[in-house]
Design an enzyme around this catalytic site. Sequence first.
Site, short mmCIF file in Angstrom:
data_model
loop_
_atom_site.label_atom_id
_atom_site.label_comp_id
_atom_site.label_asym_id
_atom_site.label_seq_id
_atom_site.Cartn_x
_atom_site.Cartn_y
_atom_site.Cartn_z
N ASP A 486 0.81 -1.22 0.00
CA ASP A 486 0.00 0.00 0.00
C ASP A 486 0.83 1.26 0.00
O ASP A 486 0.31 2.36 -0.24
CB ASP A 486 -0.86 0.03 1.27
CG ASP A 486 -2.17 -0.69 1.08
OD1 ASP A 486 -2.77 -0.54 0.02
OD2 ASP A 486 -2.58 -1.40 2.01
C1 BGC Z 1 0.10 1.37 6.23
C2 BGC Z 1 -0.26 0.14 5.45
C3 BGC Z 1 -1.75 0.09 5.29
C4 BGC Z 1 -2.24 1.37 4.63
C5 BGC Z 1 -3.70 1.38 4.31
C6 BGC Z 1 -0.50 2.59 5.59
O1 BGC Z 1 -0.24 3.71 6.36
O2 BGC Z 1 1.50 1.48 6.33
O3 BGC Z 1 0.23 -1.02 6.10
O4 BGC Z 1 -2.11 -1.03 4.52
O5 BGC Z 1 -1.88 2.45 5.43
O6 BGC Z 1 -4.52 1.69 5.34
C1 NOJ Z 2 -1.76 -3.74 5.35
C2 NOJ Z 2 -2.90 -3.90 4.42
O1 NOJ Z 2 -4.03 -4.36 5.13
C3 NOJ Z 2 -2.57 -4.86 3.31
O2 NOJ Z 2 -3.61 -4.88 2.39
C4 NOJ Z 2 -1.28 -4.48 2.63
O3 NOJ Z 2 -1.00 -5.46 1.68
C5 NOJ Z 2 -0.16 -4.33 3.62
N1 NOJ Z 2 -0.55 -3.41 4.65
C6 NOJ Z 2 1.13 -3.85 2.98
O4 NOJ Z 2 1.10 -2.51 2.66
#
Ligand code: BGC
Ligand code: NOJ
Length: 814
Positions: A486
Amino acid sequence: MQENEYGYFDDANREFVITTPYTPTPWINYLGNDGFYALMSNTAGGYCFYRDPKFRRLTRYRYNNIPADSGGRYFYFNVDGETWAAGGRPVDTKLDKYECRHGMGYSKFNVEKNGIESTLTSFVPLKTTGEVHRLQITNNNDVAKTVDSFSFIEWCLWNAEDDGANFQRNLSTGEVEVEKNTIFHKTEFRERRNHYAFYSCNRDIDGFDTDRQDFIGTYNSFANPKVVADAQSTNKIAHGWSPIASHHNKLELAPGETVSLIYVLGYVEVEPEDKWESKAVINKKPTWAFQEQFDTDEKFENELAKLEAYWTGLLENIVVDTPSDSLNRSLNIWNQYQNMTTFNLSRSASFYESGIGRGMGFRDSNQDTIGFTHMVPGEVRQRILDLSAIQMSDGSAYHQYQPLTKKGNANVGGNFNDDPMWLVLSTANYIKETGDTSILDQELAFEDTPDVKNIHFDHLTASFNHVINNLGPHGLPLIGRADWNDCLNLNCFSTEPNESYQTTQRGDSKVAESVMIAGQFVLYGNEYARICDLRGLTDEAARARAEVAKMVATVDQHGWDGEWFIRAYDSRGEKIGSNENEEGKIFIESQGFCLMAGIGYDDGRAIQALDSVNSMLLAEHGIVLNNPPFSEYNKFIGEITSYPQGYKENAGIFTHNNPWIVVAETMAGRGDQAFDYFSRFTPLFRPQDMAKHKTEPYCYSQMIAGKDAAIPGEAKNSWLTGAAAWSFYTATQYILGIMPDYSGLLIEPCIPTDWTTYNVKRNFRGASYDITINNPNGVSKGVVSIEVDGNAIEGNIIDFATFSGTHKVVVTMG
Ligand code: BGC
Ligand code: NOJ
């Protein structure tokens, strides 16, 4: 049995026993299975909700507060002027005894002070929309004692987000009623709600409180409520402010005497025409029936026994007995338990996910199914179809849906280009486990074409086509807003602190490409082709295989950096995750996915990539996401460069993706390496390390700070992570090698060379297999013979059509 300064595992009871209220972070449990859920810390902190943690929250909780873990179901005692609580906190009186046992769907607290002992047992009974608590109090003194016992919960005004923000309104809306031993919370019931909540006690009470200020006192805290100190309830009705519920029982306990109090904290829905008993008096009939189910010790114990039987049933589908106690404990109990939590809650409500932000994620929920399809196949079928229903006809998908409405979440939208292919994973895995191919023929429209008749299989085709219809300049898949990571935001270019990295997209986004999605496409594209084979779609299968082959060639040409796979190309066509880069030279995800897809095993590149992972990404507690970490913000790369080095997506050990490398190691046949990696990021392998690890030893956390972090080894964000499903899937299928496939159970272990034998009991499509794997020559991989009930079979697939009932399987490796 004391495994660390905070507690120990009690495997016989499937419990983790916590021996101090002062764990490094609150160590929590989840109660509830059928739509009503409660978070329960080791000091009875937490909250509960019905289905949706944002819109139907019953009790209030203060996240990230001081002291930690503020708000819960508190049971206070005042005995001879000394006060303490049955959960061990929030009163900080030094206790003579404290123990919290987190078990499968229940938590038990045993504390003692000055000879007054209490056992609080809390759970959400099956098919019940409420928490049930039994408080047993024993006088272990040889003189009689008066125990003033007070319950306490604080109501949330239903919408958890509004509850923490809209005080100008909320301090005036709160309404309660009290009848018999029950306190009713009916805020907004007069308007549009047809639900209320109640908190009851099965014994006559000596007083009650309904207003927080009366009970606690304006400048007191949870640690020293005024009413508890006074040993006297106020019996006042709340009008607005912060409504609470507290029962007072004045108990005269003879020496050795035990009393038992049962409390029910319930959620009730009534038909709109049936809301009122008389003007302004709510219809309480459903409440009395609700309470009656749990109003004696016998009923309470029966319900608890049912819950225990439910968990025994779930967990007996896969039972392993290997030379590693930590692995056994993880796979047989805690990993499966955590998988069910991700089934119930996805990423919505933990002590780090506030329950107000996220719906069910398309990417996450599809992946999570690989951890629990063997336990709840029927529910998984529904989950997959719910996800499929938020897909568009072009194969893209809403990134999330809301659990109450099952509608795609428009605030977040779509364009996360890894999303589509996860649907192939969940569907393939479901069919392999259950044999139920009818899911493919289920009629199901796309979100944007509700009137067109489609079937679920068409959605898989759309997923497949979405990738090949969205290729970039090198022929690799376009990344869109982000792929699995993400925080790799290649089309965001944000310099504005108030915008979200995930939902901001600039430019035409037709350049930035993801090698991870390329690997994912090869892996699940091949799976799609196999599903086409099942349906006799020869041409479509051939088309799919040709596209996959093309993608492999593209990865060979543009995705290989020399010693490992490149991660991506940015919006300017520059490499990310290449030796040419100063920072972020190598990333875990493209190694994981290209290798799981089988790329590079024939020409030595797979081993080269795995060795690069080993030399550049391996840390004490797992494999970091990238190396070297980014030290400066770079708007062309996005959120990943916003994190300090070693944390989260910037070179943290992001546990979700560690199993991918373990799978790759097993494909390469390196069982010792695979097991070593697995044991690093799985906290159950190092319970003695918890002062550093900080979060619960019995579940995966999303991240463990990596080798470049200021404080390596600290875990954060426990419970709701894809690491749970992926770890279970990897260990059972790729290490222990018991792999459901379309035609049967494929046996292909890859184990540590010093394992001489192990056993797996596996229920599979109506049959039970008791599988013993012998490894007389100390190899990692290679099956030389399989006998089922004494008869040798050809090859290494136990054909499901041949077997029902119970069977003994002996596998010999060599
Ligand atoms: C986090 C991710 C998460 C994303 C979406 C980011 O700030 O680092 O792990 O999946 O937010 O909510
Ligand atoms: C948490 C999110 O829930 C997941 O969808 C994503 O793949 C990981 N973070 C990595 O960014």
